[in-house]
Design a protein around this motif. Structure first.
Motif, short mmCIF file in Angstrom:
data_model
loop_
_atom_site.label_atom_id
_atom_site.label_comp_id
_atom_site.label_asym_id
_atom_site.label_seq_id
_atom_site.Cartn_x
_atom_site.Cartn_y
_atom_site.Cartn_z
N ALA A 1 0.86 -1.17 0.00
CA ALA A 1 0.00 0.00 0.00
C ALA A 1 0.90 1.22 0.00
O ALA A 1 1.70 1.41 0.92
N VAL A 2 0.82 2.02 -1.04
CA VAL A 2 1.65 3.21 -1.17
C VAL A 2 0.83 4.43 -0.76
O VAL A 2 -0.17 4.77 -1.40
N LEU A 3 1.24 5.08 0.32
CA LEU A 3 0.53 6.24 0.85
C LEU A 3 1.47 7.44 0.79
O LEU A 3 2.55 7.42 1.39
N ILE B 1 -3.04 8.38 8.38
CA ILE B 1 -2.90 7.41 9.46
C ILE B 1 -4.16 6.56 9.60
O ILE B 1 -4.09 5.33 9.75
N ILE B 2 -5.33 7.21 9.53
CA ILE B 2 -6.60 6.47 9.64
C ILE B 2 -6.74 5.48 8.49
O ILE B 2 -7.12 4.32 8.69
N ASP B 3 -6.41 5.92 7.27
CA ASP B 3 -6.49 5.02 6.11
C ASP B 3 -5.53 3.85 6.26
O ASP B 3 -5.85 2.72 5.91
N ALA B 4 -4.33 4.13 6.75
CA ALA B 4 -3.34 3.07 6.92
C ALA B 4 -3.85 1.99 7.88
O ALA B 4 -3.69 0.79 7.62
N MET B 5 -4.48 2.40 8.96
CA MET B 5 -5.01 1.43 9.92
C MET B 5 -6.17 0.64 9.32
O MET B 5 -6.31 -0.56 9.58
N ASP B 6 -7.01 1.31 8.53
CA ASP B 6 -8.11 0.60 7.86
C ASP B 6 -7.55 -0.45 6.90
O ASP B 6 -8.05 -1.58 6.83
N ILE B 7 -6.53 -0.07 6.14
CA ILE B 7 -5.91 -1.01 5.19
C ILE B 7 -5.26 -2.16 5.95
O ILE B 7 -5.34 -3.32 5.54
N LEU B 8 -4.61 -1.85 7.06
CA LEU B 8 -3.98 -2.88 7.88
C LEU B 8 -4.99 -3.93 8.31
O LEU B 8 -4.75 -5.14 8.17
N LYS C 1 -5.31 -6.90 3.24
CA LYS C 1 -5.18 -7.01 1.79
C LYS C 1 -3.75 -6.79 1.29
O LYS C 1 -3.47 -7.01 0.11
N VAL C 2 -2.86 -6.33 2.19
CA VAL C 2 -1.49 -6.05 1.76
C VAL C 2 -0.50 -6.72 2.70
O VAL C 2 -0.84 -7.14 3.81
N ASP C 3 0.74 -6.81 2.22
CA ASP C 3 1.83 -7.39 3.01
C ASP C 3 2.75 -6.33 3.60
O ASP C 3 3.57 -6.63 4.46
N GLY C 4 2.62 -5.11 3.09
CA GLY C 4 3.49 -4.06 3.57
C GLY C 4 3.02 -2.69 3.13
O GLY C 4 2.08 -2.55 2.33
N PHE C 5 3.67 -1.67 3.67
CA PHE C 5 3.32 -0.29 3.38
C PHE C 5 4.55 0.47 2.90
O PHE C 5 5.66 0.22 3.36
N CYS C 6 4.31 1.41 2.01
CA CYS C 6 5.34 2.36 1.61
C CYS C 6 4.83 3.74 1.99
O CYS C 6 3.87 4.24 1.39
N LEU D 1 2.66 -0.36 12.45
CA LEU D 1 2.52 -1.27 11.31
C LEU D 1 3.52 -2.43 11.42
O LEU D 1 3.19 -3.58 11.13
N ARG D 2 4.74 -2.12 11.83
CA ARG D 2 5.74 -3.17 12.00
C ARG D 2 5.37 -4.12 13.14
O ARG D 2 5.62 -5.32 13.06
N GLU D 3 4.76 -3.58 14.18
CA GLU D 3 4.32 -4.42 15.29
C GLU D 3 3.26 -5.43 14.83
O GLU D 3 3.12 -6.50 15.42
#
Length: 266
Positions: A10-12, A82-89, A93-98, A113-115
């Motif tokens: 997920a690229v944010l 930040i809110i979107d990142a947590m929803d995606i987490l 649907k993804v294995d990692g974030f950029c 996210l790493r935790e």
């Protein structure tokens, strides 16, 4: 770092803290790390400060997320991202974030996210505060990406290559990092597989990148330090692949007479 062959990312992008000029280079760099299945950019699109991003959004299929600045001096973009990142987490649907930003406010997000077992790649300018850098698994500087993109464009168009960006000196701290990583990985005979050494260095220093020192890869960097390291290229049977091994070069003791072990004059 883990296998990235089918890694979904997920690229944010924080439009308020990242220059738009290097967007293609950034996406090309991200493509080396995995598959960008989600691409979103956050900003107040009613402001002229982010207008330069607009032509790139359609070209690179990036979804713009509108976030008004409700209060002067407060960055509402951070909260939305930040809110979107947590929803995606939690969607799994993804294995990692950029996370593309130079803002230290995303330090806690990267840590969270790493935790949760996510791979976190950071991309930002060299002015990025260190807490955000070390909170990521890997951090890449935009200045290096931009220089590579301009150099490639100049090669294609036969134009003169752009000026090389300021590169970091290979100082004592960098050599110490390399040596300690070799020692941590090395077998009893002192040799260490360079790929494993590189992976360990990234864990210790997420923003380590041979390009920061003017080298395209780790191998030519360590070869340039011949006074400190020995390099052995071992061919893999029935293939054209070579495995690179590295060993710390031991200094031969010098006698009081100024001659080496075999009596040769120093």
């Amino acid at each position: 770092m883990r296998d990235r062959s089918d890694l979904k990312l997920a690229v944010l992008i924080d439009a308020d803290n990242i220059p738009y000029s290097n967007i293609k280079g950034m996406l090309d760099e991200i493509a080396k790390l995995g598959i960008p299945t989600i691409k979103r950019i956050y900003g107040d699109w009613t402001k002229p400060t982010v207008a330069g991003w607009k032509p790139a959004l359609l070209e690179h299929a990036i979804t713009p997320i509108q976030q008004y600045s409700y209060t002067t001096g407060k960055n509402a973009t951070d909260s939305a991202m930040i809110i979107d990142a947590m929803d995606i987490l939690h969607s799994q649907k993804v294995d990692g974030f950029c996370l593309v930003s130079s803002d230290s406010d995303f330090t806690r997000l990267a840590t969270r996210l790493r935790e949760s077992g996510m791979l976190v790649i950071g991309i930002g300018e060299k002015k990025t505060p260190n807490p955000f850098i070390v909170a990521c698994d890997k951090f890449i500087y935009i200045e290096i990406i931009g220089a590579e993109s301009l150099a490639k464009a100049a090669t294609v168009t036969t134009q003169a290559a752009p000026e090389t960006p300021k590169i970091d000196a290979i100082d004592g701290a960098t050599i110490k990092l390399l040596k300690s990583s070799v020692e941590d990985i090395a077998e009893d005979n002192g040799w260490a597989f360079l790929a494993e050494v590189g992976a360990l260095i990234i864990k210790k220093k997420p923003d380590f990148d041979p390009r920061n020192y003017g080298f395209p890869k780790l191998t030519p960097l360590v070869k340039s330090l011949s006074e400190h390291f020995e390099v052995d290229e071992r061919e893999v049977e029935h293939t054209h692949i070579k495995h690179i091994y590295i060993k710390i070069k031991k200094k031969r003791p010098v006698s009081k007479s100024g001659r080496g072990e075999k009596g040769e004059k120093k």
